[in-house]
Motif scaffolding. Structure first.
Motif, mmCIF file in Angstrom:
data_model
loop_
_atom_site.group_PDB
_atom_site.id
_atom_site.type_symbol
_atom_site.label_atom_id
_atom_site.label_comp_id
_atom_site.label_asym_id
_atom_site.label_seq_id
_atom_site.Cartn_x
_atom_site.Cartn_y
_atom_site.Cartn_z
ATOM 1 N N GLY A 186 0.839 -1.187 0.000
ATOM 2 C CA GLY A 186 0.000 0.000 0.000
ATOM 3 C C GLY A 186 0.874 1.236 0.000
ATOM 4 N N GLY A 187 0.283 2.375 0.347
ATOM 5 C CA GLY A 187 1.052 3.606 0.423
ATOM 6 C C GLY A 187 2.183 3.474 1.428
ATOM 7 N N THR A 188 3.393 3.783 1.009
ATOM 8 C CA THR A 188 4.579 3.579 1.838
ATOM 9 C C THR A 188 5.396 4.864 1.887
ATOM 10 O OG1 THR A 188 4.618 1.262 1.122
ATOM 11 C CG2 THR A 188 6.590 2.096 2.209
ATOM 12 N N MET A 189 5.956 5.165 3.046
ATOM 13 C CA MET A 189 6.710 6.397 3.247
ATOM 14 C C MET A 189 8.105 6.268 2.660
ATOM 15 S SD MET A 189 4.806 8.694 4.558
ATOM 16 C CE MET A 189 6.071 9.871 5.020
ATOM 17 N N THR A 190 8.177 6.444 1.355
ATOM 18 C CA THR A 190 9.447 6.429 0.635
ATOM 19 C C THR A 190 9.563 7.725 -0.168
ATOM 20 O OG1 THR A 190 8.550 5.424 -1.374
ATOM 21 C CG2 THR A 190 9.247 3.923 0.391
ATOM 22 N N ALA A 191 10.692 7.901 -0.830
ATOM 23 C CA ALA A 191 10.878 9.086 -1.663
ATOM 24 C C ALA A 191 9.839 9.161 -2.774
ATOM 25 C CB ALA A 191 12.289 9.094 -2.246
ATOM 26 N N MET A 192 9.387 7.991 -3.246
ATOM 27 C CA MET A 192 8.378 7.955 -4.305
ATOM 28 C C MET A 192 7.067 8.587 -3.848
ATOM 29 S SD MET A 192 7.025 4.651 -6.517
ATOM 30 C CE MET A 192 8.672 4.250 -7.081
ATOM 31 N N ALA A 193 6.817 8.593 -2.534
ATOM 32 C CA ALA A 193 5.586 9.176 -1.998
ATOM 33 C C ALA A 193 5.630 10.694 -1.962
ATOM 34 C CB ALA A 193 5.321 8.638 -0.597
ATOM 35 N N GLY A 194 6.795 11.278 -2.256
ATOM 36 C CA GLY A 194 6.916 12.729 -2.234
ATOM 37 C C GLY A 194 6.977 13.274 -0.822
ATOM 38 N N ASP A 195 6.954 14.608 -0.706
ATOM 39 C CA ASP A 195 7.058 15.241 0.607
ATOM 40 C C ASP A 195 5.927 16.229 0.872
ATOM 41 O OD1 ASP A 195 7.758 17.178 -1.190
ATOM 42 O OD2 ASP A 195 9.811 17.456 -0.440
ATOM 43 N N ASP A 196 4.807 16.036 0.175
ATOM 44 C CA ASP A 196 3.650 16.913 0.339
ATOM 45 C C ASP A 196 2.765 16.392 1.470
ATOM 46 O OD1 ASP A 196 1.494 18.611 0.115
ATOM 47 O OD2 ASP A 196 0.718 17.703 -1.724
ATOM 48 N N PRO A 197 2.664 17.099 2.597
ATOM 49 C CA PRO A 197 1.844 16.625 3.717
ATOM 50 C C PRO A 197 0.384 16.381 3.331
ATOM 51 C CG PRO A 197 3.252 18.429 4.423
ATOM 52 C CD PRO A 197 3.366 18.347 2.930
ATOM 53 N N ALA A 198 -0.158 17.231 2.450
ATOM 54 C CA ALA A 198 -1.544 17.045 2.029
ATOM 55 C C ALA A 198 -1.693 15.754 1.231
ATOM 56 C CB ALA A 198 -2.003 18.241 1.189
ATOM 57 N N GLY A 199 -0.699 15.448 0.399
ATOM 58 C CA GLY A 199 -0.733 14.199 -0.352
ATOM 59 C C GLY A 199 -0.646 12.991 0.566
ATOM 60 N N HIS A 200 0.202 13.077 1.579
ATOM 61 C CA HIS A 200 0.307 11.981 2.538
ATOM 62 C C HIS A 200 -1.006 11.787 3.291
ATOM 63 C CE1 HIS A 200 4.967 12.567 2.752
ATOM 64 N NE2 HIS A 200 4.567 12.046 1.605
#
Length: 254
Positions: A186-200
């Protein structure tokens, strides 16, 4: 020591899930060949392992290059005398947009990195696994079941194709003692996830567990599939997605 004495190739090993898997597999006794494009980061991961008395060698390159897939296998044979498994983890999302707006180059890059590279890795790895073993490919909940997401057509198509490739490989090579499985994070906290808090926050809202995974959690699932604990598991698309695939049909969690 789940992987004691086993030689494992890991692609996409310079960061994220691949790096977490490298550190975990080394602690579990594996002899590693680490692959990725970013040489400095890759060597840093290998250095962490060797400084802790683990065994790892880094070989930088592009997974879409057929010669590179073979070079990783040759390195495993030259350094350790065998190949017992691989975690084919390299991938990319690419530009997110509707197909009508998407450049052909983006479509091709995403399919080559996520799907063609898997074909090239399998083509090089399987003949070297003369004593059997296990292959694990990082797929995604995107492109499986009811888990389509807007703007991700190329990625979804590549990962759906990867799941089909895994099933065929598993069927073709079970008689040779080679297990082949896909791992769907699933969604994983990696560089691919970006650094946008709203996106997270949005990604977290898709998961019933109301959080994203840490790379180490996905690495643990890969460890299971490569280990002898999964000796009767092949041809699967194993979800490690925090329930996102069953939640998407119902809308975000409040």
């Amino acid at each position: 020591m789940e992987l004691k004495g086993k030689t494992i190739v890991i692609t996409g090993a310079s960061s994220g899930i691949g790096a977490a898997a490298a550190l975990l597999f080394a602690r579990e006794g594996a002899q590693l060949v680490l692959g990725a494009r970013r040489e400095a980061e890759l060597r840093q991961v290998a250095g962490q392992i060797t400084q802790s008395n683990g065994k790892a060698v880094a070989l930088a390159g592009d997974v879409t290059d057929p010669d590179y897939a073979k070079a990783l296998v040759d390195c495993a044979s030259d350094m350790y005398g065998q190949l017992d498994g691989a975690f084919n983890n390299a991938g990319m999302v690419g530009d997110m947009m509707p197909v009508a707006d998407m450049a052909l180059s983006n479509w091709q890059n995403v399919l080559e990195t996520n799907l063609t590279s898997a074909f090239l890795c399998a083509k090089a790895q399987i003949p070297a696994m003369t004593k059997g073993g296990a292959l694990v490919f990082t797929s995604s909940f995107v492109g499986s079941s009811n888990a389509g997401l807007p703007g991700m057509a190329a990625y979804a198509a590549a990962k759906a194709g990867l799941n089909g490739l895994v099933q065929s490989l598993a069927n073709d090579h079970a008689q040779h003692g080679i297990r082949v499985n896909a791992l769907l994070p699933g969604g994983t906290m990696t560089a691919m996830a970006g650094d946008d808090p709203a996106g997270h926050a949005f990604v977290r809202s898709l998961h019933p567990m109301r959080r994203m995974a840490e790379p180490e959690e996905i690495a643990q699932a890969a460890l299971f599939l490569l280990s002898d604990r999964a000796s009767f598991v092949t041809g699967t698309a194993m979800l490690a997605d925090g329930g996102v695939s069953v939640q998407l049909g119902q809308g975000p969690v409040e």
